[in-house]
Motif scaffolding. Structure first.
Motif, PDB file in Angstrom:
ATOM      1  N   UNK A  66       6.236  -1.210  -0.624  1.00 36.00           N
ATOM      2  CA  UNK A  66       5.330  -0.252  -0.598  1.00 36.00           C
ATOM      3  C   UNK A  66       4.947   0.635  -1.997  1.00 36.00           C
ATOM      4  N   UNK A  67       3.636   0.971  -2.089  1.00 33.71           N
ATOM      5  CA  UNK A  67       3.063   1.729  -3.795  1.00 33.71           C
ATOM      6  C   UNK A  67       3.326   2.960  -3.448  1.00 33.71           C
ATOM      7  N   UNK A  68       2.526   3.669  -4.818  1.00 25.63           N
ATOM      8  CA  UNK A  68       2.094   4.742  -5.085  1.00 25.63           C
ATOM      9  C   UNK A  68       2.894   5.938  -5.077  1.00 25.63           C
ATOM     10  N   UNK A  69       2.900   6.868  -4.914  1.00 26.24           N
ATOM     11  CA  UNK A  69       3.507   8.050  -5.111  1.00 26.24           C
ATOM     12  C   UNK A  69       5.071   8.213  -3.877  1.00 26.24           C
ATOM     13  N   UNK A  70       5.231   8.726  -4.350  1.00 25.86           N
ATOM     14  CA  UNK A  70       6.825   9.243  -2.700  1.00 25.86           C
ATOM     15  C   UNK A  70       6.024  10.259  -1.748  1.00 25.86           C
ATOM     16  N   UNK A  71       6.586   9.800  -0.950  1.00 27.38           N
ATOM     17  CA  UNK A  71       6.021   9.783   0.702  1.00 27.38           C
ATOM     18  C   UNK A  71       6.255  11.565   1.020  1.00 27.38           C
ATOM     19  N   UNK A  98       0.563  -1.469   0.444  1.00 28.70           N
ATOM     20  CA  UNK A  98       0.705  -0.092  -0.044  1.00 28.70           C
ATOM     21  C   UNK A  98       0.854   1.193   0.453  1.00 28.70           C
ATOM     22  N   UNK A  99       0.389   2.597   0.547  1.00 26.97           N
ATOM     23  CA  UNK A  99       0.383   3.856   0.493  1.00 26.97           C
ATOM     24  C   UNK A  99       1.766   3.957   1.427  1.00 26.97           C
ATOM     25  N   UNK A 100       2.937   4.367   1.240  1.00 28.43           N
ATOM     26  CA  UNK A 100       2.942   4.861   2.695  1.00 28.43           C
ATOM     27  C   UNK A 100       2.520   5.933   3.160  1.00 28.43           C
ATOM     28  N   UNK A 101       2.015   5.720   4.369  1.00 31.99           N
ATOM     29  CA  UNK A 101       1.060   6.700   5.282  1.00 31.99           C
ATOM     30  C   UNK A 101       1.665   7.927   5.337  1.00 31.99           C
ATOM     31  N   UNK A 102       1.088   8.960   5.995  1.00 28.61           N
ATOM     32  CA  UNK A 102       1.559  10.498   6.458  1.00 28.61           C
ATOM     33  C   UNK A 102       2.297  10.425   7.295  1.00 28.61           C
ATOM     34  N   UNK A 120      14.420   1.977  -0.397  1.00 27.70           N
ATOM     35  CA  UNK A 120      15.506   1.215  -1.537  1.00 27.70           C
ATOM     36  C   UNK A 120      13.728   0.055  -1.022  1.00 27.70           C
ATOM     37  N   UNK A 121      14.049  -0.714  -2.628  1.00 29.70           N
ATOM     38  CA  UNK A 121      13.903  -2.052  -3.214  1.00 29.70           C
ATOM     39  C   UNK A 121      11.820  -2.359  -2.703  1.00 29.70           C
ATOM     40  N   UNK A 122      11.314  -0.738  -2.840  1.00 31.12           N
ATOM     41  CA  UNK A 122       9.888  -0.988  -3.197  1.00 31.12           C
ATOM     42  C   UNK A 122       9.091  -1.117  -4.382  1.00 31.12           C
ATOM     43  N   UNK A 123       7.716  -0.693  -4.455  1.00 30.27           N
ATOM     44  CA  UNK A 123       7.343  -0.491  -6.074  1.00 30.27           C
ATOM     45  C   UNK A 123       6.811   0.995  -6.460  1.00 30.27           C
ATOM     46  N   UNK A 124       7.604   2.325  -5.275  1.00 32.30           N
ATOM     47  CA  UNK A 124       6.947   3.742  -4.748  1.00 32.30           C
ATOM     48  C   UNK A 124       7.279   4.328  -6.310  1.00 32.30           C
ATOM     49  N   UNK A 125       6.346   4.566  -7.328  1.00 29.17           N
ATOM     50  CA  UNK A 125       6.566   5.405  -8.262  1.00 29.17           C
ATOM     51  C   UNK A 125       6.266   7.354  -7.996  1.00 29.17           C
ATOM     52  N   UNK A 126       6.030   7.819  -9.151  1.00 29.56           N
ATOM     53  CA  UNK A 126       5.866   9.340  -9.280  1.00 29.56           C
ATOM     54  C   UNK A 126       6.978   9.720  -8.783  1.00 29.56           C
ATOM     55  N   UNK A 151      12.680   2.044   5.794  1.00 31.91           N
ATOM     56  CA  UNK A 151      11.570   1.207   5.141  1.00 31.91           C
ATOM     57  C   UNK A 151      11.458   0.076   3.598  1.00 31.91           C
ATOM     58  N   UNK A 152      12.569  -0.123   3.902  1.00 32.22           N
ATOM     59  CA  UNK A 152      13.360  -0.792   2.763  1.00 32.22           C
ATOM     60  C   UNK A 152      13.138  -2.942   2.502  1.00 32.22           C
ATOM     61  N   UNK A 153      13.092  -2.633   0.900  1.00 36.49           N
ATOM     62  CA  UNK A 153      12.761  -3.974   1.147  1.00 36.49           C
ATOM     63  C   UNK A 153      11.553  -4.940   0.921  1.00 36.49           C
TER      64      UNK A 153
END
Length: 457
Positions: A123-128, A102-106, A143-149, A118-120
């Motif tokens: 996590x997805x969604x935009x950069x926190x 999921x998205x890294x929360x606020x 590092x090692x997630x699926x963060x986009x944006x 929070x590596x490996x």
């Protein structure tokens, strides 16, 4: 009557900390419900009074959780934003090596956070972008997630940023012009970034390995700055009108003046370059003379003296990244490595990442550098000396000197256990002794220190 009143006042003063501690326990139990469906965390409602002894709670201060480390525990699910932000006294938060999604929360409620791991995960969604408001943040591992944006420009507000690891994600767009002088470790490789890498003092120190795997990146750091010009949208050739006789003679005169100007500029530049080279040679000669005079007399580095230490013998060198899953090797990126000294049975199983995550306490500052007491998560304590000038001597000479110091053995010498050197960073790691400084021992009483009969082995 008065003793009763005093007792009531004391109980009332302790009430806020007890309430806050209970709040941290409730927040952790809520967090467990969201990310621990397999019940790997043995946290229970009935054990709230023993919060600081719960698994993963590494440090507390006045009953509040300050270090939470839940690594490689097969956790999965989505982080509960409200519960996480209630832990507002956290200094270190590490959830690496799990399957969180999921998205890294606020995270803007974690105002005291200094290290975020929070590596490996998944996590997805935009950069926190909320981490940009955490002004005390120094270390960021995503590092090692699926963060986009895009990487937010607001990260420039983190003036204490020391480590930023964003590799192996799906980030796109341009790299912000990071200008923090504190930035020492940086990696954005294997993303979808594009454009020219900024030539800021903070980014020019990193080599191509920090940017590899981004096909549309260009710049001096990866030795393909020429491709930046081919990407320019203004790359066209204008069509000029035919020249007349008058314009031809005028253009020849202008061309002659231009040639003279260029020749004069080039000549002046050559003269200036020669002067700079001569000045550099003179300065280098004057600088090397004191080193030759001091060589072999007292050495370049000082050795700490202590009345309660035991020496070691033997030698050995080798890079160490801890041998743990998900560990990091700084040497692989041209940033140096942690080299252990002394006999093999004295080599400790810790890495540079463990030192970065350790709690540090300043012991003193001197002309050579600053000394810190570093307490690692395992409870192991070392003394770390951070040298002020990391340029002299050269790296190979520095390594030879450290090998000599690592082989010294005497009951009154604190043994050098390891050292680290990078482009602008040098650390010396010693055993920790709680006996105070040599100055306090000498001036606080008579101390019999024998400095003879030491033997390098």
């Amino acid at each position: 009557m008065e003793p009763l009143v005093s007792t009531i006042v004391i109980l009332l003063s302790l009430l806020p900390s007890a309430v806050k501690s209970s709040g941290d326990a409730e927040a952790l139990l809520t967090l467990k419900n969201s990310i621990d469906p397999s019940n790997n965390l043995p946290w229970q409602q009935q054990q709230q009074q023993q919060l600081c002894k719960w698994e993963g709670v590494k440090e507390c201060m006045k009953g509040r959780v300050t270090k939470l480390v839940l690594e490689y525990m097969n956790l999965n699910g989505v982080l509960d934003q409200k519960a996480l932000n209630q832990l507002d006294q956290l200094r270190v938060l590490s959830l690496k090596g799990n399957s969180l999604s999921g998205q890294i929360p606020d995270l803007s409620g974690l105002l005291n956070l200094k290290s975020l791991f929070l590596n490996d995960n998944n996590f997805s969604g935009d950069f926190p972008s909320s981490i940009s408001s955490l002004h005390r943040l120094k270390i960021v591992f995503l590092a090692g997630n699926q963060i986009s944006g895009q990487i937010p420009v607001s990260l420039l507000r983190l003036q204490r940023l020391y480590t930023l690891y964003l590799q192996d994600n799906r980030l796109r767009g341009a790299i912000p012009s990071f200008n923090q002088t504190s930035l020492r470790f940086f990696n954005v490789s294997n993303n979808q970034l594009s454009g020219e890498i900024p030539l800021t003092p903070a980014l020019v120190r990193f080599n191509a390995s920090s940017f590899s795997g981004n096909l549309n990146l260009c710049g001096v750091q990866i030795n393909n700055s020429s491709s930046c010009q081919s990407q320019s949208p203004n790359n066209y050739t204008p069509v000029l009108p035919p020249e007349t006789n008058e314009t031809t003679s005028e253009s020849k005169s202008n061309r002659t003046k231009l040639i003279l100007i260029i020749a004069g500029s080039v000549g002046g530049f050559v003269v200036l370059l020669i002067c700079l080279v001569l000045l550099w040679m003179v300065c280098r000669r004057n600088r090397t003379k004191p080193e030759e005079r001091n060589k072999g007399v007292d050495g370049v580095l000082c050795v700490d003296v202590n009345t309660g230490g035991e020496g070691t013998s033997g030698g050995g060198r080798g890079c160490n990244n801890g041998g743990k899953p998900g560990g990091f090797s700084w040497e692989g990126e041209g940033l140096g490595c942690l080299v252990f000294c002394g006999a093999g049975d004295h080599q400790m199983n810790y890495s540079l990442e463990d030192l970065l995550k350790a709690s540090a306490e300043t012991l003193g500052r001197g002309t050579i550098g600053s000394t810190y007491k570093a307490v690692m998560e395992s409870g192991y304590i070392v003394t770390v000396k951070r040298l002020k000038d990391a340029r002299y001597p050269r790296q190979d000479e520095f390594g030879r000197q450290m090998d000599v110091l690592g082989r010294l053995s005497h009951t009154n010498l604190v043994p050098l256990r390891a050292y680290f050197q990078a482009k602008e960073e040098r650390l010396l790691v010693y055993d920790y002794f709680p006996n105070g400084s040599l100055f306090s021992l000498i001036h606080g009483g008579v101390v019999d220190i024998c400095l003879k009969d030491y033997s390098p082995t």
